[in-house]
Design a protein around this motif. Structure first.
Motif, mmCIF file in Angstrom:
data_model
loop_
_atom_site.group_PDB
_atom_site.id
_atom_site.type_symbol
_atom_site.label_atom_id
_atom_site.label_comp_id
_atom_site.label_asym_id
_atom_site.label_seq_id
_atom_site.Cartn_x
_atom_site.Cartn_y
_atom_site.Cartn_z
ATOM 1 N N ALA A 376 12.220 -9.941 2.920
ATOM 2 C CA ALA A 376 11.413 -9.338 1.695
ATOM 3 C C ALA A 376 10.991 -10.451 0.701
ATOM 4 N N GLN A 401 6.542 -4.155 -1.531
ATOM 5 C CA GLN A 401 8.227 -3.771 -1.816
ATOM 6 C C GLN A 401 8.205 -2.398 -0.971
ATOM 7 N N VAL A 404 8.092 -2.919 2.668
ATOM 8 C CA VAL A 404 9.449 -3.321 3.066
ATOM 9 C C VAL A 404 10.483 -2.406 3.186
#
Length: 497
Positions: A376, A401, A404
């Motif tokens: 990440a 994010q 992810v």
């Protein structure tokens, strides 16, 4: 009564240099060396030195009997002296008068403990060097073996087992000078009240009696392979504390290795395995088990050592006047046990690291099982700056994010989602963000930071240390141990004239 180590498995590996026989021999050697130092200074005939050494054989004495009689005076020097004088009188009656004169029991006991530590430092240093060599081989062999780095017990980022082993090796490298210092410990020299009055009496009428008394201490130290102290340390215990801290730090560094091995050898991880040996790791109830006993014993030692170091600090804080009243006595078993544990642990660590099994496939499988979310940090750093705010006002970083999180364990799903998110974007140098670029971002082997540089630095330091000749026992730690004229520093007194 005996202490064969039933309650401390594995510590027998340190017994040869730290058990009661070793302590008894050190006490005898200290007394014999004092006679030899007097002979070297012209205060005793050479024959007395020879006889003193011949009488100083631990196997000729009853350690159990000495220990029981030590209760009378509170230390073993007093009864041992009586036995030593009787034996020496059989060899050379004229030599007896040179035994112990000018000394006190604390001089002998403290010096003997320093001698025990110096002698224990020989196998300790040898075994730690062998452990370092084994670790260096692991570092080099596995610099590219990818595994999950774990922080707070969770997968954090990709790393390599080579870098982990380099951390173990660096921990030992940080202790090299401290361990070498165990070969340069000082004699204890002050006489009955720390004034050297008894030693000065050996030079009646000499205007430089004080200087000659200090020189006699130097000769004594040379006989034993120890250093000359910078001051009388009857109640200033830094030599003891420094030694204890070194031994405790060795136990901690080896315990750190054991902790990692214990974790990574769990069956559900299976990344490491201890070397097998006949009868090791067996279970009385579960014959299928192969317990990581070497690491268990190393961890035991690492958990035990801090309390022993703390005991010595507590004792040092309780010293009073010019001679101690009880605090001194608590040092002996703690310091001896620390040495015993450290020598045994270095032997266990040598065996563990030399035969440590590494399952590279399992390391990669465990890393892959954490999914692409382990990358990440890399994905966000590369792609977030390319994106503007989303329809909902989310920043580029927040948009990455979210992808992810949604596809944390699904590499292909994350790949497609990131391609959709970054469609039409280019890097600063004009490179388009395409399938190949995003796929590279999801490869753990491409995000190892300064892995090779960090490993090379540790290995270079190891090679420099391996090429350096070891310091001879008793070699002074540095110029501070001697004054400008080459004589012993610190203890050099002013003439009463």
């Amino acid at each position: 009564m005996t202490d064969a180590g039933l309650l401390s498995p594995g510590t027998h590996r340190g017994d040869a240099h730290t058990d009661d026989t070793a302590v008894l021999q050190a006490l005898l050697d200290v007394e014999a060396a004092w006679v030899a130092a007097q002979a070297d200074a012209g205060l005793a005939p050479p024959a007395a030195a020879g006889a003193a050494r011949a009488a100083a054989r631990a196997e000729d004495y009853d350690a159990v009997d000495v220990a029981r009689r030590a209760e009378g005076g509170g230390n073993p020097v007093i009864p041992l002296l009586a036995d030593y004088r009787r034996r020496l009188e059989q060899l050379d009656p004229g030599a007896v008068r040179f035994v112990h004169r000018g000394l006190t029991s604390q001089d002998v006991m403290d010096t003997a403990m320093m001698l025990v530590l110096r002698r224990a430092s020989v196998p300790l240093g040898r075994q730690l060097r062998a452990t370092a060599e084994a670790l260096a081989r692991l570092v080099e062999a596995h610099r590219g073996t990818v595994q999950a780095a774990r922080t707070l017990t969770q997968h954090a980022l990709p790393s390599t087992f080579g870098l982990k082993a380099a951390g173990w090796l660096a921990g030992l490298q940080d202790l090299e000078q401290d361990v070498a210092g165990l070969g340069r410990l000082p004699v204890a020299y002050g006489g009955a009240a720390g004034t050297l009055a008894g030693s000065l009496a050996l030079f009646p009428g000499a205007p430089d009696a004080a200087e000659q008394a200090v020189d006699l201490a130097r000769r004594w130290a040379d006989e034993l392979g120890l250093g000359t102290p910078p001051h009388v340390w009857h109640t200033s215990r830094r030599p003891v504390l420094r030694s204890a801290e070194t031994l405790g730090a060795v136990c901690a560094a080896l315990g750190r290795i054991a902790n990692d091995v214990l974790l990574l050898s769990r069956p559900e991880l299976g990344e490491l395995r201890e070397p097998a040996a006949e009868g090791r790791g067996v279970s009385s109830a579960m014959p299928q088990k192969q317990n990581p006993v070497l690491s268990v014993l190393l961890r035991r030692t690492a958990l035990t050592a801090p309390q022993l170091v703390a005991q010595l600090h507590l004792a040092a804080s309780q010293y009073v006047d010019e001679r101690p009243d009880g605090a001194w006595h608590t040092e002996w078993p703690a310091l001896r046990e620390l040495a015993r544990l450290a020598v045994a642990a270095s032997s266990h660590a040598q065996e563990l690291t030399a035969g440590l099994g590494v399952d590279t496939a399992r390391m990669r499988a465990n890393l892959d099982a954490s999914g692409p979310a382990v990358l990440a940090e890399r994905i966000s750093a590369a792609l977030a700056p390319l994106l503007g705010p989303g329809p909902d006002g989310a920043t580029g970083r927040q948009r990455v994010q979210a992808v992810v999180r949604e596809h944390a364990t699904d590499r292909e799903g994350m790949l497609e989602a990131l391609l959709d998110l970054t469609a039409g974007t280019v890097l600063a140098d004009g490179t388009p963000v395409d399938r190949g670029l995003v796929a590279d971002l999801l490869d753990p082997a491409g995000y190892l930071g300064a892995n090779d540089l960090l490993i090379d630095r540790v290995l270079a330091r190891h090679r420099r240390g391996a090429d350096a000749p070891p310091a001879a026992p008793g070699t002074p730690a540095g110029a501070a141990d001697h004054d400008a004229a080459g004589g012993p520093a610190g203890l050099t007194p002013r003439s009463s004239a």
